[in-house]
Design an enzyme around this catalytic site. Structure first.
Site, mmCIF file in Angstrom:
data_model
loop_
_atom_site.group_PDB
_atom_site.id
_atom_site.type_symbol
_atom_site.label_atom_id
_atom_site.label_comp_id
_atom_site.label_asym_id
_atom_site.label_seq_id
_atom_site.Cartn_x
_atom_site.Cartn_y
_atom_site.Cartn_z
ATOM 1 N N GLY A 1 -7.394 -3.241 -15.110
ATOM 2 C CA GLY A 1 -8.551 -4.069 -15.438
ATOM 3 C C GLY A 1 -8.262 -5.529 -15.699
ATOM 4 N N VAL B 1 -9.515 6.870 -1.922
ATOM 5 C CA VAL B 1 -8.936 6.538 -0.619
ATOM 6 C C VAL B 1 -8.014 7.655 -0.144
ATOM 7 C CG1 VAL B 1 -7.424 4.926 0.598
ATOM 8 C CG2 VAL B 1 -9.199 4.060 -0.942
ATOM 9 N N ASN C 1 5.571 1.155 -2.460
ATOM 10 C CA ASN C 1 4.974 2.185 -3.308
ATOM 11 C C ASN C 1 5.158 3.519 -2.583
ATOM 12 O OD1 ASN C 1 2.095 3.720 -3.917
ATOM 13 N ND2 ASN C 1 2.795 2.574 -5.695
ATOM 14 N N LYS D 1 5.691 4.730 -11.552
ATOM 15 C CA LYS D 1 4.307 4.414 -11.909
ATOM 16 C C LYS D 1 3.636 5.613 -12.567
ATOM 17 C CE LYS D 1 0.085 2.320 -10.189
ATOM 18 N NZ LYS D 1 -0.514 1.575 -9.091
ATOM 19 N N ASN E 1 -12.385 5.007 -6.750
ATOM 20 C CA ASN E 1 -11.970 5.101 -5.356
ATOM 21 C C ASN E 1 -11.374 6.464 -5.096
ATOM 22 O OD1 ASN E 1 -8.929 5.062 -4.388
ATOM 23 N ND2 ASN E 1 -9.005 3.993 -6.360
ATOM 24 N N CYS F 1 -1.010 9.325 -8.262
ATOM 25 C CA CYS F 1 -2.209 9.172 -7.448
ATOM 26 C C CYS F 1 -3.157 10.335 -7.693
ATOM 27 C CB CYS F 1 -1.875 9.102 -5.960
ATOM 28 S SG CYS F 1 -3.384 8.947 -4.973
ATOM 29 N N LYS G 1 0.848 -1.204 0.000
ATOM 30 C CA LYS G 1 0.000 0.000 0.000
ATOM 31 C C LYS G 1 0.882 1.252 0.000
ATOM 32 C CE LYS G 1 -3.318 2.879 0.469
ATOM 33 N NZ LYS G 1 -4.010 3.241 -0.795
HETATM 34 C C1 LIG Z 1 -8.823 1.152 -3.705
HETATM 35 C C2 LIG Z 1 -7.600 1.419 -4.534
HETATM 36 C C3 LIG Z 1 -6.462 1.946 -3.915
HETATM 37 C C4 LIG Z 1 -5.308 2.213 -4.652
HETATM 38 N N1 LIG Z 1 -4.189 2.701 -4.016
HETATM 39 C C5 LIG Z 1 -3.039 2.892 -4.730
HETATM 40 C C6 LIG Z 1 -1.832 3.305 -4.075
HETATM 41 O O1 LIG Z 1 -1.756 3.476 -2.853
HETATM 42 N N2 LIG Z 1 -0.728 3.503 -4.852
HETATM 43 C C7 LIG Z 1 -0.753 3.289 -6.208
HETATM 44 O O2 LIG Z 1 0.280 3.460 -6.859
HETATM 45 N N3 LIG Z 1 -1.860 2.876 -6.832
HETATM 46 C C8 LIG Z 1 -2.999 2.671 -6.137
HETATM 47 N N4 LIG Z 1 -4.143 2.221 -6.787
HETATM 48 C C9 LIG Z 1 -4.106 1.989 -8.235
HETATM 49 C C10 LIG Z 1 -3.832 0.517 -8.569
HETATM 50 O O3 LIG Z 1 -2.584 0.114 -8.060
HETATM 51 C C11 LIG Z 1 -3.883 0.276 -10.072
HETATM 52 O O4 LIG Z 1 -2.916 1.092 -10.688
HETATM 53 C C12 LIG Z 1 -5.239 0.607 -10.692
HETATM 54 O O5 LIG Z 1 -6.269 0.237 -9.823
HETATM 55 C C13 LIG Z 1 -5.451 -0.060 -12.049
HETATM 56 O O6 LIG Z 1 -5.411 -1.467 -11.990
HETATM 57 P P1 LIG Z 1 -6.733 -2.397 -11.805
HETATM 58 O O7 LIG Z 1 -7.720 -1.984 -12.830
HETATM 59 O O8 LIG Z 1 -6.227 -3.795 -11.945
HETATM 60 O O9 LIG Z 1 -7.217 -2.121 -10.436
HETATM 61 C C14 LIG Z 1 -5.310 1.943 -6.052
HETATM 62 C C15 LIG Z 1 -6.445 1.412 -6.656
HETATM 63 C C16 LIG Z 1 -7.578 1.139 -5.930
HETATM 64 C C17 LIG Z 1 -8.787 0.557 -6.620
#
Ligand SMILES: Cc1cc2nc3c(=O)[nH]c(=O)nc-3n(C[C@H](O)[C@H](O)[C@H](O)COP(=O)(O)O)c2cc1C
Ligand SMILES: Cc1cc2nc3c(=O)[nH]c(=O)nc-3n(C[C@H](O)[C@H](O)[C@H](O)COP(=O)(O)OP(=O)(O)OC[C@H]3O[C@@H](n4cnc5c(N)ncnc54)[C@H](O)[C@@H]3O)c2cc1C
Ligand code: FES
Lengths: 258, 303
Positions: free
Chosen positions: B244, B71, B99, B165, B69, B130, B45
């Site tokens: 996704g 968060v 991260n 990232k 989200n 972010c 996280k």
């Molecule tokens: C609830 C949530 C919290 C996330 N927190 C972070 C984070 O702390 N740091 C980060 O680099 N990406 C964060 N992301 C982004 C994910 O790491 C990822 O890049 C993004 O969700 C796309 O991938 P997915 O479609 O497989 O979820 C978060 C995504 C979600 C849904």
């Protein structure tokens, strides 16, 4: 802590309890983990493309002999509606066991369990599991009208039931917090538990707090994961923002910023 | 037996499947379901210099084939992580990747310096994307000069594998990728979430406390895939693809488009076992296609 799992269950019962709540019984072909009142399961809603995430539901009944659990599902939106429409014999995929349950009462406790609608599920589970004599367990159940009440006669042996309805069609008229049991004899109880609409829980909590009575409530914050990885379900507490899915859903009201 | 070993510069993964940051906690929560050593890596996280409470509730809204989200990087800060969380997770037999987040370049440097000291953190993922924080975050990732500045400074204090990232909320993601490659990034990971919003029409209110939030899940996959393809064609460093991914086929599509490894995010909420199933699915795919090594499908798209 027992390990968490993702498991298929067979639907063996799915029937209405009243016009908006359903009783759903699920069977596993393997032994169940230990499950406690207040804990919940997270269900993948099948055959419904509009629902992407799982939906959380409290555990209502557990039977370790035939590996069944049951739920009370209130129809709120598309996911819960779909659940109530799935036929017997179909499979549901569950994540369990999730969350921390209620603090179980001690032998000397006299408890008041306040529930409304599907919020009755964990209250009845707690009544059954409390190990207390019937006289030590009072259940105060609220609903809008008589037709919204869920009356489960088989639970009569676990406690004394009191009812309230907004329109006075069943039990006393008014909210649960206006019921005579609550208004006049709250101080008789050593522990108060509540699960139901937020407004109801807040009203119960406020009164219990002012009388310094131990009180736990079960929150239903929106969840994405249900097991502590997304941090979407947080509740502000005296210990900071806590995950309702892992640190709750049961909270002592003294820890909440209500 | 097919070879799933994947290399991101000097970092060796037993397979190309990682979990995405913010969707797999600090690995312990997944380890409650299965042994996380089955995974190539777990992205922890997002960590910041100081404690952050994150944004107000509601922070989540379900949308068509995905979710928003907001968060806002809730975490207890890097010192708490080092003292209380790291000791509990450091011996998991997988790669733990931190991260790293910040509101200022100095924040990023300080957090990186501290994490760099931890022997069992395999790599650092610099999150300049972010969308849910007011200061810093995505602001660093949507312009070349600021992406260059933060990568340049962090590279100086980071002796571990450095992954940057990237944000998809830009006009030309390949340009940003090239810019951070020029500053010594060992790899780029993409995509972070897309800025989006959702409204309750009846109540006339936004569904998120922050009004806008980050969109993830299958809804973003085609765009993420396109971006991975563009970046793969623009840089020489390994690309880590995400956005996704719900199953092995999705993961393989990202690898064919050029991703050396993939991250699985939102899918974990649906089923925490999906990353493990993807490892098996990739292995199965390689066997069916009579390939010996997973590296053979990276960028193997035939046009
Ligand atoms: C609830 C949530 C919290 C996330 N927190 C972070 C984070 O702390 N740091 C980060 O680099 N990406 C964060 N992301 C982004 C994910 O790491 C990822 O890049 C993004 O969700 C796309 O991938 P997915 O479609 O497989 O979820 C978060 C995504 C979600 C849904
Ligand atoms: C720990 C926990 C235990 C629960 N136990 C039970 C139970 O035993 N029985 C039961 O019937 N329900 C229970 N719920 C609530 C149940 O999860 C929701 O009713 C369900 O997710 C709604 O899904 P839906 O697809 O039908 O509604 P949607 O179509 O998703 O939503 C319909 C409307 O309701 C709102 N909404 C949806 N979920 C919630 C929520 N959790 N809180 C407030 N508003 C919401 C939405 O914002 C929307 O406006 C519990 C929730 C939690 C978190
Ligand atoms: S629902 Fe994801 S952390 Fe609680």
């Amino acid at each position: 802590m027992s390990k968490k799992e993702v498991r298929d269950f067979l639907i063996i019962e799915n029937r209405p309890l009243n016009n908006s709540n359903f009783f759903i019984k699920l069977k596993s072909n393997e032994n169940l983990p230990d499950l406690f009142p207040g804990q919940f399961v997270n269900i993948d809603i099948p055959e419904q493309n509009e629902v992407f995430l799982r939906r959380p539901f409290s555990i209502f009944e557990v039977d370790y002999n035939d590996n069944t659990i049951s739920l009370i599902v209130k129809i709120l939106g598309k996911g819960s509606k779909k659940l109530t429409e799935i036929g017997i014999g179909k499979t549901l995929n569950l994540v369990l066991p999730l969350g921390k349950g209620f603090t179980l009462p001690e032998k000397s406790d006299k408890v008041l369990l306040v529930g409304g609608g599907s919020g009755m599920a964990p209250m009845l589970f707690l009544a059954k599991k409390s190990g207390l004599l019937k006289g030590q367990v009072h259940l105060l159940i609220g609903a809008r009208a008589h037709s919204d009440h869920i009356v489960l006669n088989e639970y009569a042996e676990y406690g004394h039931f009191f009812y309230a309805t907004d329109d006075g069609t069943f039990g006393e008229k008014g909210y649960v917090t206006q019921h005579s049991v609550f208004k006049h004899s709250l101080s008789d109880y050593t522990k108060v538990y509540a699960c139901g609409p937020l407004g109801m829980m807040k009203a119960v909590a406020a009164e219990a707090k002012s009388q310094n009575i131990f009180c736990e409530v079960s929150l239903e914050n929106l969840m994405a994961c249900g097991f502590g990885v997304c941090l979407c379900c947080i509740e502000p507490t005296t210990k900071g923002n806590l995950c309702v899915c892992t640190e709750g859903p049961v909270f002592n009201v003294n820890d909440l910023k209500w | 037996m097919v070879n799933l070993i994947t290399k991101i510069k000097d970092l060796e993964l037993k397979n190309p499947v990682m979990t995405a940051s913010g969707t797999s906690g600090f690995a312990e929560e997944l380890n409650d379901f299965y042994d996380v050593s089955l995974l190539g890596a777990v992205l922890l996280k997002g960590i910041t210099l100081h404690n952050r409470d994150g944004n107000l509730y509601p922070r989540m809204a379900e949308t068509a084939s995905g979710m928003l989200n907001a968060v806002g990087l809730q975490n207890k800060g890097v010192d708490y992580f080092i003292k209380h969380i790291y000791p509990r997770i450091k011996d998991y037999d997988t790669n733990l990747i931190a991260n790293v987040n910040g509101s200022t370049v100095e924040d990023y440097i300080e957090v990186t310096e501290k994490i760099n000291e931890l022997p069992n953190i395999s790599a650092i993922e610099l999150n300049i994307s972010c969308p849910n924080v007011k200061e810093g975050g995505m602001a660093f990732g949507i312009s070349c000069p600021s992406a260059i500045a933060v990568t340049h400074e962090v590279r100086k204090v980071c002796s571990k594998t450095l992954i940057v990232k990237l944000s998809p909320n830009v006009t030309d993601i390949a340009e940003i990728a090239k810019a951070v490659e020029g500053q010594g990034a060992d790899s780029v990971s993409l995509v972070n979430t897309f800025l989006g919003m959702a409204i309750d029409a009846e109540k006339r209110i936004p569904l998120l406390s922050t009004v806008t939030g980050g969109l993830s899940g299958p809804a973003i996959k085609p765009i993420a895939l396109r971006m991975v393809w563009q970046v793969y064609n623009a840089v020489k460093i390994p690309v880590i693809g995400m956005g996704g991914i719900m199953n092995a086929t999705d993961a393989i599509e990202f690898m064919l488009a050029g991703a050396s490894a993939v991250q699985v995010g939102t899918a974990i909420f649906k089923d925490p076992f999906i990353p493990v199933q993807i490892v098996d699915g990739i292995e199965n795919y390689l066997e069916r296609h009579k390939l010996n090594s997973v590296s053979e499908i990276v960028g193997a798209l035939q046009i």
